[in-house]
Scaffold this motif. Structure first.
Motif, PDB file in Angstrom:
ATOM      1  N   LEU A  99       0.827  -1.207   0.000  1.00 44.77           N
ATOM      2  CA  LEU A  99       0.000   0.000   0.000  1.00 44.77           C
ATOM      3  C   LEU A  99       0.861   1.257   0.000  1.00 44.77           C
ATOM      4  CD1 LEU A  99      -2.819  -0.977   2.522  1.00 44.77           C
ATOM      5  CD2 LEU A  99      -3.051  -0.642   0.056  1.00 44.77           C
ATOM      6  N   ALA A 100       1.963   1.246   0.735  1.00 47.61           N
ATOM      7  CA  ALA A 100       2.855   2.401   0.736  1.00 47.61           C
ATOM      8  C   ALA A 100       3.430   2.628  -0.654  1.00 47.61           C
ATOM      9  CB  ALA A 100       3.971   2.203   1.760  1.00 47.61           C
ATOM     10  N   SER A 101       3.749   1.535  -1.341  1.00 43.80           N
ATOM     11  CA  SER A 101       4.249   1.653  -2.701  1.00 43.80           C
ATOM     12  C   SER A 101       3.180   2.195  -3.638  1.00 43.80           C
ATOM     13  CB  SER A 101       4.730   0.286  -3.199  1.00 43.80           C
ATOM     14  OG  SER A 101       5.185   0.376  -4.534  1.00 43.80           O
ATOM     15  N   LEU A 102       1.956   1.692  -3.482  1.00 44.31           N
ATOM     16  CA  LEU A 102       0.863   2.168  -4.324  1.00 44.31           C
ATOM     17  C   LEU A 102       0.557   3.642  -4.085  1.00 44.31           C
ATOM     18  CD1 LEU A 102      -1.498  -0.920  -4.083  1.00 44.31           C
ATOM     19  CD2 LEU A 102      -0.468  -0.040  -6.181  1.00 44.31           C
ATOM     20  N   GLU A 146      -0.644   6.283  10.258  1.00 44.05           N
ATOM     21  CA  GLU A 146       0.083   5.177   9.636  1.00 44.05           C
ATOM     22  C   GLU A 146      -0.705   4.595   8.474  1.00 44.05           C
ATOM     23  OE1 GLU A 146       2.087   2.959  13.313  1.00 44.05           O
ATOM     24  OE2 GLU A 146      -0.048   3.365  13.653  1.00 44.05           O
ATOM     25  N   THR A 147      -1.435   5.446   7.783  1.00 41.88           N
ATOM     26  CA  THR A 147      -2.379   4.977   6.769  1.00 41.88           C
ATOM     27  C   THR A 147      -2.179   5.734   5.463  1.00 41.88           C
ATOM     28  OG1 THR A 147      -3.984   6.524   7.751  1.00 41.88           O
ATOM     29  CG2 THR A 147      -4.103   4.222   8.436  1.00 41.88           C
ATOM     30  N   PRO A 148      -1.123   5.427   4.711  1.00 44.15           N
ATOM     31  CA  PRO A 148      -0.836   6.180   3.486  1.00 44.15           C
ATOM     32  C   PRO A 148      -1.814   5.872   2.358  1.00 44.15           C
ATOM     33  CG  PRO A 148       0.662   4.333   3.684  1.00 44.15           C
ATOM     34  CD  PRO A 148      -0.123   4.381   4.962  1.00 44.15           C
ATOM     35  N   GLY A 149      -1.972   6.847   1.485  1.00 45.37           N
ATOM     36  CA  GLY A 149      -2.793   6.668   0.299  1.00 45.37           C
ATOM     37  C   GLY A 149      -4.263   6.893   0.551  1.00 45.37           C
ATOM     38  N   PRO A 150      -5.039   7.036  -0.515  1.00 45.49           N
ATOM     39  CA  PRO A 150      -6.494   7.230  -0.406  1.00 45.49           C
ATOM     40  C   PRO A 150      -7.203   5.905  -0.164  1.00 45.49           C
ATOM     41  CG  PRO A 150      -5.876   7.216  -2.698  1.00 45.49           C
ATOM     42  CD  PRO A 150      -4.593   7.070  -1.926  1.00 45.49           C
ATOM     43  N   VAL A 151      -6.893   5.263   0.947  1.00 44.43           N
ATOM     44  CA  VAL A 151      -7.397   3.934   1.282  1.00 44.43           C
ATOM     45  C   VAL A 151      -8.122   4.002   2.613  1.00 44.43           C
ATOM     46  CG1 VAL A 151      -6.756   1.522   1.743  1.00 44.43           C
ATOM     47  CG2 VAL A 151      -5.432   2.871   0.087  1.00 44.43           C
ATOM     48  N   HIS A 152      -9.217   3.263   2.762  1.00 43.02           N
ATOM     49  CA  HIS A 152      -9.891   3.135   4.048  1.00 43.02           C
ATOM     50  C   HIS A 152      -9.238   1.997   4.825  1.00 43.02           C
ATOM     51  CE1 HIS A 152     -13.395   4.709   1.473  1.00 43.02           C
ATOM     52  NE2 HIS A 152     -12.913   5.734   2.161  1.00 43.02           N
ATOM     53  N   TYR A 153      -8.690   2.308   5.977  1.00 45.33           N
ATOM     54  CA  TYR A 153      -7.982   1.319   6.798  1.00 45.33           C
ATOM     55  C   TYR A 153      -8.855   0.896   7.973  1.00 45.33           C
ATOM     56  CZ  TYR A 153      -3.457   2.314   4.530  1.00 45.33           C
ATOM     57  OH  TYR A 153      -2.428   2.449   3.626  1.00 45.33           O
ATOM     58  N   TYR A 154      -8.919  -0.425   8.222  1.00 47.41           N
ATOM     59  CA  TYR A 154      -9.665  -0.975   9.361  1.00 47.41           C
ATOM     60  C   TYR A 154      -8.821  -2.064  10.023  1.00 47.41           C
ATOM     61  CZ  TYR A 154     -13.431   1.007   6.496  1.00 47.41           C
ATOM     62  OH  TYR A 154     -14.201   1.830   5.722  1.00 47.41           O
ATOM     63  N   THR A 155      -8.854  -2.105  11.352  1.00 48.04           N
ATOM     64  CA  THR A 155      -8.195  -3.196  12.069  1.00 48.04           C
ATOM     65  C   THR A 155      -9.170  -3.814  13.062  1.00 48.04           C
ATOM     66  OG1 THR A 155      -7.324  -2.000  14.018  1.00 48.04           O
ATOM     67  CG2 THR A 155      -6.049  -1.854  11.961  1.00 48.04           C
ATOM     68  N   PHE A 156      -8.948  -5.091  13.350  1.00 54.31           N
ATOM     69  CA  PHE A 156      -9.745  -5.828  14.335  1.00 54.31           C
ATOM     70  C   PHE A 156      -8.784  -6.485  15.321  1.00 54.31           C
ATOM     71  CE2 PHE A 156     -12.538  -5.359  10.788  1.00 54.31           C
ATOM     72  CZ  PHE A 156     -13.841  -5.425  11.271  1.00 54.31           C
ATOM     73  N   HIS A 157      -9.005  -6.268  16.611  1.00 53.77           N
ATOM     74  CA  HIS A 157      -8.173  -6.901  17.629  1.00 53.77           C
ATOM     75  C   HIS A 157      -9.048  -7.434  18.751  1.00 53.77           C
ATOM     76  CE1 HIS A 157      -8.769  -2.831  19.266  1.00 53.77           C
ATOM     77  NE2 HIS A 157      -8.585  -3.379  20.464  1.00 53.77           N
ATOM     78  N   SER A 158      -8.509  -8.377  19.500  1.00 50.76           N
ATOM     79  CA  SER A 158      -9.253  -9.012  20.593  1.00 50.76           C
ATOM     80  C   SER A 158      -9.181  -8.174  21.861  1.00 50.76           C
ATOM     81  CB  SER A 158      -8.697 -10.413  20.875  1.00 50.76           C
ATOM     82  OG  SER A 158      -8.861 -11.251  19.761  1.00 50.76           O
ATOM     83  N   ALA A 159     -10.258  -8.234  22.624  1.00 53.02           N
ATOM     84  CA  ALA A 159     -10.308  -7.534  23.905  1.00 53.02           C
ATOM     85  C   ALA A 159      -9.453  -8.268  24.930  1.00 53.02           C
ATOM     86  CB  ALA A 159     -11.753  -7.440  24.398  1.00 53.02           C
ATOM     87  N   GLU A 160      -9.287  -7.644  26.086  1.00 51.60           N
ATOM     88  CA  GLU A 160      -8.574  -8.291  27.177  1.00 51.60           C
ATOM     89  C   GLU A 160      -9.538  -9.139  27.993  1.00 51.60           C
ATOM     90  OE1 GLU A 160      -6.342  -5.639  29.582  1.00 51.60           O
ATOM     91  OE2 GLU A 160      -4.936  -5.121  27.988  1.00 51.60           O
ATOM     92  N   ALA A 161      -9.059 -10.283  28.420  1.00 49.63           N
ATOM     93  CA  ALA A 161      -9.851 -11.157  29.286  1.00 49.63           C
ATOM     94  C   ALA A 161      -9.710 -10.700  30.738  1.00 49.63           C
ATOM     95  CB  ALA A 161      -9.382 -12.599  29.138  1.00 49.63           C
ATOM     96  N   VAL A 162     -10.706 -10.984  31.539  1.00 47.99           N
ATOM     97  CA  VAL A 162     -10.662 -10.639  32.963  1.00 47.99           C
ATOM     98  C   VAL A 162     -10.967 -11.886  33.780  1.00 47.99           C
ATOM     99  CG1 VAL A 162     -11.276  -8.220  32.621  1.00 47.99           C
ATOM    100  CG2 VAL A 162     -13.081  -9.919  32.926  1.00 47.99           C
TER     101      VAL A 162
END
Length: 330
Positions: A184-187, A246-262
């Motif tokens: 993506l950075a190259s694009l 940290e999101t170069p270019g005309p791109v929509h960036y999305y991330t998914f991560h797990s929550a913390e357990a208790v």
């Protein structure tokens, strides 16, 4: 969401068709200032993928933006790691048993390579996608992610050109986020942007300590503050990104991560993802936190207690629905 303005500067990509000396000259300042300890060895100039050859019929029958699926690290040679895993590790969890050839075979049958995406592909086909709109990018996950990024870049351009697509989407799992981000950075240097959406599922976007358990070059790229991650940061800087995103270019960036357990007392006992415990989120992206999965150590009938939700995230209909909604907002 308003896409980030493209800050194109020069050249068609990080990998130009010019001799390697011109590439080194172009990025000499970046390497000196930001990658003093990084040595990037190029086997030779790598050209961008060509458009559809003369006489080839370009397929314009697709109804959806093509989706390129990039899996994460695959332990195809993991049995060689068994002796190393007998020692204590810095992550605070015990890896049960040895990586026997039988275990690796079972892993790869259910999770390896393109199999990572079997459940998502089934879900998307039920939503109307066809085979040509779901492209699985397979690669040698032991090689440096820089090399993988070159190949992925070419695949993106080929899909864009050959299928007559307006844009393509990228969906990645785990380590697959790293070569995708470099592509993506190259694009972002290109005058014609080719990617609409980028999705990172449990990606080690800021490194992960579990990479220390693996001896391959790709795993060195996943370590915190690795040369590869510094390269990504340097390229963002060179693209004119000065706001810390940290999101170069005309791109929509999305991330998914797990929550913390208790625990029963409400005290955090760490992320439900035992492979990439933190650092998934990208500044400038829309970052989603997922609740811990009930029985999160089980996946497709197999028990992987040392990875937790890292595999569940690519087998969750709820996650698939969210991705589908992001890629098809209308």
């Amino acid at each position: 969401m308003t896409p980030l303005p493209m800050k194109a500067q020069t050249g068609s990509s990080v990998w130009s068709t010019h001799p390697a000396r011109l590439w080194r000259r172009r990025f000499a300042v970046i390497i000196v200032l930001f990658l003093a300890v990084c040595s990037i060895v190029m086997a030779g100039p790598v050209g961008t993928a060509s458009a559809a050859p003369p006489g080839k019929v370009v397929d314009t029958s697709h109804r959806h933006t093509p989706v390129i699926l990039v899996h994460g690290f695959q332990p195809r040679q993991v049995p060689s790691l068994s002796p190393a895993l007998a020692f204590s590790n810095p992550l605070g969890f015990k890896i049960p048993g040895a990586w026997t050839p039988e275990l690796v075979t079972k892993w790869n049958e259910t999770y390896g390579g393109g199999n990572t995406w079997n459940a998502l592909i089934k879900f998307f086909k039920e939503k109307g996608y066809n085979d040509q709109e779901l492209i699985v990018f397979n690669y040698d996950t032991s090689q440096p992610n820089f090399d993988t990024a070159q190949k992925l870049f070419n695949v993106i351009v080929n899909v864009y050109d050959s299928f007559g697509a307006q844009k393509v989407d990228l969906v990645t799992h785990s380590m697959g986020a790293l070569p995708a981000r470099l592509a993506l950075a190259s694009l972002a240097y290109s005058k014609t942007p080719r990617v609409e959406n980028f999705v990172s599922l449990a990606g080690p976007n800021h490194g992960t300590d579990t990479a220390k358990l693996c001896p391959y070059p790709s795993c060195r790229d996943m370590e915190r503050n690795s040369n590869f991650l510094r390269l990504l940061a340097a390229l963002n800087k060179n693209l004119g990104i000065t706001d810390g995103t940290e999101t170069p270019g005309p791109v929509h960036y999305y991330t998914f991560h797990s929550a913390e357990a208790v625990d029963s007392s409400g005290r955090s006992v760490g992320s439900c993802d035992k492979v990439v415990r933190d650092g998934v989120q990208l500044r400038g992206a829309i970052n989603f936190e997922l609740p811990c999965s009930p029985g999160g150590s089980s996946w497709r009938g197999l028990n992987w207690p040392f990875v937790g939700d890292h595999l569940n995230i690519v087998n969750s209909p709820g996650v698939f629905q969210e991705i589908y909604n992001l890629l098809n907002p209308n």
